[in-house]
Design a protein around this motif. Structure first.
Motif, PDB file in Angstrom:
ATOM      1  N   UNK A   1     -34.110 -28.973   3.500  1.00 14.33           N
ATOM      2  CA  UNK A   1     -32.938 -28.958   4.379  1.00 14.33           C
ATOM      3  C   UNK A   1     -32.561 -30.381   4.758  1.00 14.33           C
ATOM      4  N   UNK A   2     -33.568 -31.207   5.053  1.00 17.05           N
ATOM      5  CA  UNK A   2     -33.303 -32.590   5.426  1.00 17.05           C
ATOM      6  C   UNK A   2     -32.628 -33.343   4.288  1.00 17.05           C
ATOM      7  N   UNK A   3     -32.976 -33.019   3.070  1.00 17.47           N
ATOM      8  CA  UNK A   3     -32.330 -33.655   1.912  1.00 17.47           C
ATOM      9  C   UNK A   3     -30.832 -33.332   1.894  1.00 17.47           C
ATOM     10  N   UNK A   4     -30.476 -32.094   2.200  1.00 19.13           N
ATOM     11  CA  UNK A   4     -29.069 -31.716   2.237  1.00 19.13           C
ATOM     12  C   UNK A   4     -28.347 -32.444   3.372  1.00 19.13           C
ATOM     13  N   UNK A   5     -29.008 -32.567   4.509  1.00 15.92           N
ATOM     14  CA  UNK A   5     -28.418 -33.278   5.644  1.00 15.92           C
ATOM     15  C   UNK A   5     -28.251 -34.761   5.309  1.00 15.92           C
ATOM     16  N   UNK A   6     -29.207 -35.322   4.604  1.00 13.09           N
ATOM     17  CA  UNK A   6     -29.133 -36.723   4.186  1.00 13.09           C
ATOM     18  C   UNK A   6     -27.923 -36.953   3.296  1.00 13.09           C
ATOM     19  N   UNK A   7     -27.684 -36.032   2.375  1.00  5.68           N
ATOM     20  CA  UNK A   7     -26.546 -36.172   1.462  1.00  5.68           C
ATOM     21  C   UNK A   7     -25.220 -36.197   2.219  1.00  5.68           C
ATOM     22  N   UNK A   8     -25.157 -35.475   3.319  1.00  7.66           N
ATOM     23  CA  UNK A   8     -23.928 -35.437   4.116  1.00  7.66           C
ATOM     24  C   UNK A   8     -23.785 -36.684   4.972  1.00  7.66           C
ATOM     25  N   UNK A   9     -24.893 -37.049   5.700  1.00  6.14           N
ATOM     26  CA  UNK A   9     -24.812 -38.187   6.618  1.00  6.14           C
ATOM     27  C   UNK A   9     -26.215 -38.709   6.939  1.00  6.14           C
ATOM     28  N   UNK A  10     -26.645 -39.782   6.264  1.00  3.17           N
ATOM     29  CA  UNK A  10     -27.990 -40.320   6.521  1.00  3.17           C
ATOM     30  C   UNK A  10     -28.141 -40.914   7.926  1.00  3.17           C
ATOM     31  N   UNK A  11     -27.016 -41.166   8.614  1.00  2.00           N
ATOM     32  CA  UNK A  11     -27.065 -41.691   9.974  1.00  2.00           C
ATOM     33  C   UNK A  11     -27.030 -40.589  11.031  1.00  2.00           C
ATOM     34  N   UNK A  12     -27.065 -39.353  10.605  1.00  2.00           N
ATOM     35  CA  UNK A  12     -26.963 -38.232  11.537  1.00  2.00           C
ATOM     36  C   UNK A  12     -28.105 -38.246  12.548  1.00  2.00           C
ATOM     37  N   UNK A  13     -27.762 -38.057  13.813  1.00  2.00           N
ATOM     38  CA  UNK A  13     -28.779 -38.010  14.869  1.00  2.00           C
ATOM     39  C   UNK A  13     -29.658 -36.775  14.729  1.00  2.00           C
ATOM     40  N   UNK A  14     -29.053 -35.670  14.299  1.00  2.00           N
ATOM     41  CA  UNK A  14     -29.847 -34.453  14.166  1.00  2.00           C
ATOM     42  C   UNK A  14     -30.809 -34.526  12.988  1.00  2.00           C
TER      43      UNK A  14
ATOM     44  N   UNK B   1     -44.476 -36.334   0.930  1.00  2.00           N
ATOM     45  CA  UNK B   1     -43.055 -36.011   0.769  1.00  2.00           C
ATOM     46  C   UNK B   1     -42.233 -36.568   1.924  1.00  2.00           C
ATOM     47  N   UNK B   2     -42.759 -36.439   3.123  1.00  2.00           N
ATOM     48  CA  UNK B   2     -42.032 -36.949   4.279  1.00  2.00           C
ATOM     49  C   UNK B   2     -41.954 -38.474   4.243  1.00  2.00           C
ATOM     50  N   UNK B   3     -43.017 -39.100   3.761  1.00  2.00           N
ATOM     51  CA  UNK B   3     -43.014 -40.558   3.648  1.00  2.00           C
ATOM     52  C   UNK B   3     -41.955 -41.014   2.639  1.00  2.00           C
ATOM     53  N   UNK B   4     -41.834 -40.316   1.519  1.00  2.00           N
ATOM     54  CA  UNK B   4     -40.818 -40.663   0.517  1.00  2.00           C
ATOM     55  C   UNK B   4     -39.419 -40.501   1.095  1.00  2.00           C
ATOM     56  N   UNK B   5     -39.223 -39.410   1.837  1.00  2.00           N
ATOM     57  CA  UNK B   5     -37.907 -39.171   2.420  1.00  2.00           C
ATOM     58  C   UNK B   5     -37.577 -40.249   3.458  1.00  2.00           C
ATOM     59  N   UNK B   6     -38.535 -40.590   4.282  1.00  2.00           N
ATOM     60  CA  UNK B   6     -38.314 -41.592   5.324  1.00  2.00           C
ATOM     61  C   UNK B   6     -38.024 -42.956   4.708  1.00  2.00           C
ATOM     62  N   UNK B   7     -38.783 -43.328   3.682  1.00  2.00           N
ATOM     63  CA  UNK B   7     -38.564 -44.614   3.010  1.00  2.00           C
ATOM     64  C   UNK B   7     -37.164 -44.677   2.411  1.00  2.00           C
ATOM     65  N   UNK B   8     -36.693 -43.563   1.856  1.00  2.00           N
ATOM     66  CA  UNK B   8     -35.345 -43.517   1.276  1.00  2.00           C
ATOM     67  C   UNK B   8     -34.282 -43.625   2.370  1.00  2.00           C
ATOM     68  N   UNK B   9     -34.503 -42.918   3.469  1.00  2.00           N
ATOM     69  CA  UNK B   9     -33.499 -42.876   4.527  1.00  2.00           C
ATOM     70  C   UNK B   9     -33.377 -44.210   5.250  1.00  2.00           C
ATOM     71  N   UNK B  10     -34.488 -44.915   5.417  1.00  2.00           N
ATOM     72  CA  UNK B  10     -34.426 -46.189   6.144  1.00  2.00           C
ATOM     73  C   UNK B  10     -33.613 -47.236   5.375  1.00  2.00           C
TER      74      UNK B  10
END
Length: 911
Positions: free
Chosen positions: A305-318, A440-449
């Motif tokens: 779900x977080x991946x889908x949210x990232x695709x929409x807006x990586x700066x999203x507060x939620x 997995x969470x570490x990979x996602x966080x590294x990508x988002x930062x």
């Protein structure tokens, strides 16, 4: 019908939480190192991770702005502070505002604003006067139905919307709406019209009022969504659930202080609420919010779900909210506050302490009176029964009815996790699923930062590196973060401290100085004043585990690994706690620290402060050593210790008193002059024998004195030093060859048996004040293992006392048997020897490991076979003296009397 549904809901809540028992809270069972509330948008604070309640509550509610107050503050051109606007809107009375309108304000805030304030904001003040008139009536009336769970007795004095004259109020609000010129104030009157119709259950009129009075005003600010919230409620009343749900969703998305209530309303409106919302979402913002709600509701693995949210807006507060919830979930796996080991669970206890009934040794040999913790399959409904017993008040003793510690969950006892602190040197990690989730969470966080401008993601990435024990990289990330956010800065500072301390493999004096110089705030406890006399202020849990608590555990672990057990113990315990598990090696290590010269500042201020008042510390240590020598029958050594323990102030205990008016008071226990205090007032019945096995009865009821005529030095009551003098004299007399020597050896054997785990005076040499049940009274092996694997934090949850040596008592009985020429006395001595031999069997039984568990489909068959094997072994190897008594002394009066008073002896004699 609703009654049963609600009951099953409660059952479901319990069943999904293995720790759901009295005084258990999952949010207190891990360290809160990563602060969830550092998210910038505080309106999402209720949706942070928690298991304790429906919504997260660990924050100050004032952090979430009130949309209505902010709207009024803006309406008044920011002439008022937030607090003043809140006061004006919610606290000032209708009379206060009327006084302002009439030019005679008396309230300080209104006087400060001046009489010209009303003329400038006339429409707004007039609206507030009308709103304050209506507010006491603005609740929906309760309508009881046949499906209502509770019967409801209406309080006739209680107001609700039906208490108003409906037609008159509608007419007045409509007139005021038409007269208003300011669009926002006009919309507020429209809001009142929608709300009144909703609360009077005129749902169709509420829907129409929204169309007539809200929609034509092209404002979609706070007031619009307040009215939309009321519209959605009316639509739910009309069973227009899809529309109601969508409108509650809009309220959730666009308000700050109504998110929690809107979420609940969505859940109530539509069982498939969030999936249906996703179908109606058109804009990226709506889709992003719908994904958030889906992920929040089904949190098993939120990363897709977080991946889908990232695709929409990586700066999203939620998106940050989802990430912080994921981090918190990992924390619960990696950072539990306690680590239980196999040696601290599933122990076998003897007797039932305060729950014992008076018995005349009334259990047969195969069904012994000394109670064994029976292993059992725990069914779902057994769990339910236990849950409600705990919920509505169970036993106040330290054991549950099945012998388990009351504060341990069934799952914990059954599964025995044997988990290891992640900060323990050399540990490789957790199960693969948890490690994969972290990866997995570490990979996602590294990508988002890399995409987001918010420093939050860098902090999160550094923290995940910390959980993976990559302290160097974690620190490097933290050092590179540039931010002015005070909450971020505080989290960064804390994480740098964590990396520094946890990465330190060895703690020496130089590092202790570093801790005091740079990190004293994490170790020096701040005084928290609490009204301990007020029962309503009593906190059963204490503070939520914090960074300071975690660092204390890390230090305790380091000292433990370094072999500095005394320091490790005192990081988590007070000196007086040694009374509960007074094992020799640990006591010696604590004493060595106590006597250590030139303690470092850290040792003095952080560790030594736990050398709390036990009266005379030297006497406290010497009493423990003397007790151990007594259990080893080394009476001369015991005397040498007791001579240095004569200033012993009594075993340190506290009294918890509850009174109706004053609540709880905690006071130090004061021993009466005639009361046993751990050193004084020992009855000469300690040399006698028991006439029945009842630990609750007075000693004069359970015990009978021997003939002490030949030993006038045995006083009626003695202290421990005097007791050693008696034993030394008896031992000397026992070297003779006459009946007096036989009796002296018998008396020594009696004392050793009576002060063992099986004896009435079992408390005398284990630092206890009475013989009631507790951790000291377990049959389990501690000869070759230390149950404290990582530190001594769970010291009071684990028993570790050197076991009794029943051969010591048997050896003295052997001497007595050999020297005695009295057949009746020989029968009595043999029975005492047989009782001590029973103790040897219980020790063997407790150590005997099973090679099968509850999951074995043939568990019952194997358990029966094992019990049969144990019974055969018991009769072959641990019934020596019973057999001798049966074959050689069955005709004695002593044997006949014993058969009448001791059912397990009678059972054996009749086989």
């Amino acid at each position: 019908m609703k009654k049963y549904i609600l009951s099953l809901a409660v059952v479901s809540l319990f069943y999904t939480n293995s720790d759901a028992c009295a005084w258990s809270d999952p949010d207190y069972e891990y360290f809160n190192l990563f602060t969830q509330s550092i998210i910038k948008d505080k309106s999402y604070l209720p949706f942070l991770h928690t298991y304790s309640s429906r919504f997260f509550g660990g924050y100050n509610p004032s952090l979430i702005p009130d949309d209505n107050v902010e709207a009024w503050k803006k309406f008044f051109n920011n002439q008022l502070t937030y607090a003043e606007a809140q006061n004006l809107v919610y606290k000032l009375s209708m009379n206060d505002l009327n006084a302002l309108k009439n030019g005679t304000p008396t309230q300080p805030l209104l006087q400060k604003l001046g009489t010209g304030f009303y003329q400038k904001y006339k429409e707004g003040i007039d609206y507030l006067i009308e709103a304050k008139y209506l507010e006491p009536y603005m609740s929906i009336n309760y309508v009881e139905t046949e499906n209502s769970f509770y019967s409801y007795s209406r309080n006739e004095s209680k107001k609700d919307a039906t208490s108003l004259d409906y037609n008159k109020t509608i007419a007045a609000l409509t007139s005021l709406y038409n007269a208003a010129r300011n669009p926002e104030i006009k919309q507020r009157y429209g809001y009142q019209l929608v709300r009144l119709n909703h609360y009077t259950r005129n749902y169709d009129s509420a829907v129409q009022a929204f169309k007539t009075y809200i929609e034509p005003i092209k404002l979609k600010g706070t007031v619009y969504f307040m009215a939309l919230d009321q519209l959605a409620g009316a639509q739910r009343g009309l069973e227009m659930n899809g529309d109601a749900n969508w409108n509650f969703f809009q309220v959730f998305m666009n308000s700050k202080d109504r998110k929690e209530s809107a979420f609940i309303s969505m859940k109530l409106s539509d069982t498939a609420s969030f999936s249906n919302i996703m179908k109606r979402a058109n804009t990226n913002e709506e889709k992003n919010m719908a994904y958030f709600l889906l992920g929040y509701e089904d949190f098993n693995n939120p990363i897709p779900i977080m991946e889908k949210m990232f695709d929409i807006n990586p700066d999203s507060e939620i998106l940050k909210v989802m990430a912080v919830r994921s981090i918190n979930e990992l924390e619960r796996s990696y950072l539990p506050t306690y680590y239980y080991t196999s040696s601290s669970l599933g122990k076998v206890s003897v007797h039932t302490g305060n729950t014992e009934t008076k018995t005349s040794k009334d259990a047969p040999a195969d069904n012994k009176a000394t109670a064994e913790v029976k292993e059992e399959k725990i069914s779902f409904w057994q769990k339910i029964v236990r849950f409600f017993k705990n919920l509505f008040g169970g036993s106040s003793s330290d054991k549950t009815g099945d012998g388990k510690k009351a504060d341990q969950s069934d799952d914990e006892l059954l599964n025995n996790p044997n988990r290891i602190p992640f900060y323990t040197t050399g540990y490789e990690g957790y199960d693969q699923t948890t490690k994969d989730y972290l990866d997995d969470l570490e990979k996602f966080t590294a990508k988002t930062k890399e995409k987001s401008k918010d420093e939050y993601w860098q902090i999160a990435d550094a923290y995940l590196k910390f959980l993976k024990k990559d302290y160097k990289e974690s620190t490097e990330i933290l050092n590179d973060i540039k931010t002015t956010n005070p909450e971020y800065l505080e989290e960064i500072k804390r994480m740098k401290v964590l990396n520094d301390i946890v990465s330190q493999p060895k703690v020496d004096a130089a590092y202790e100085d570093h801790l005091m110089k740079d990190y004293a705030e994490y170790f020096v406890e701040k005084e928290v004043k609490k009204d301990t006399a007020n029962v309503n202020d009593y906190d059963y849990y204490g503070d939520v585990p914090s960074t300071a608590d975690f660092l204390k555990d890390v230090m305790a672990n380091r000292y433990f690994l370094q072999g500095e057990d005394g320091k490790s113990f005192l990081m988590n315990n007070k000196l007086s706690d040694l009374q509960y598990n007074p094992n020799s090696n640990l006591v010696k290590s604590v004493e060595e620290f106590y006597r250590k010269p030139n303690k470092s500042q850290f040792e003095q201020q952080i560790i030594a402060k736990n050398m709390d008042s036990v009266g005379n510390i030297d006497a406290f240590f010497n009493t423990i050593y003397g007790d151990r020598a007594m259990r080893l029958a080394d009476f001369d050594k015991a005397k040498s210790y007791y001579e240095k323990a004569q200033k012993f102030a009594g075993i340190p205990r506290v009294n918890y008193d509850w009174t109706e008016n004053n609540g709880q008071t905690i006071t130090q226990k004061q021993y009466t002059p005639a009361e046993y205090n751990g050193f004084n007032n020992i009855s000469n019945l300690v040399f006698g024998h028991n006439v029945w096995e009842s630990f609750q009865s007075k000693d004069t009821e359970s015990m009978k004195a021997e003939n002490y005529a030949d030993f006038p030095f045995i006083k009626n009551t003695m202290n421990k030093l005097e007791l050693t003098d008696v034993l030394i004299q008896l031992k000397k007399i026992g070297t003779g060859n006459d009946e007096k020597a036989a009796k002296a050896n018998q008396l020594i054997g009696n004392l050793l048996y009576n002060t063992s785990i099986l004896g009435y005076y079992r408390q005398l040499f284990v630092m206890d004040i009475d013989n009631s049940n507790g951790g000291k009274y377990y049959f389990w092996n501690t000869n070759n293992s230390n149950p404290y694997k990582y530190y001594y934090k769970n010291f009071l949850d684990t028993s570790y006392i050197e076991p009794d040596n029943f051969d010591l008592a048997i050896n003295y009985y052997q001497k007595a048997l050999k020297l005695s020429n009295n057949k009746e006395e020989k029968a009595r001595i043999l029975f005492q020897m047989a009782s001590a031999e029973q103790g040897k069997y219980y020790q063997y039984e407790a150590k005997a490991q099973k090679d099968f568990d509850y999951s074995d489909p043939k568990w019952s068959e194997k358990e029966d076979a094992r019990q049969k094997e144990m019974d055969n072994l018991k009769n072959q190897k641990y019934r020596t003296y019973f057999a001798q008594l049966k074959t050689q002394y069955s005709d004695t009066e002593a044997a006949k009397n014993l058969m009448g008073s001791c059912s397990y002896f009678s059972y054996f004699m009749k086989r």
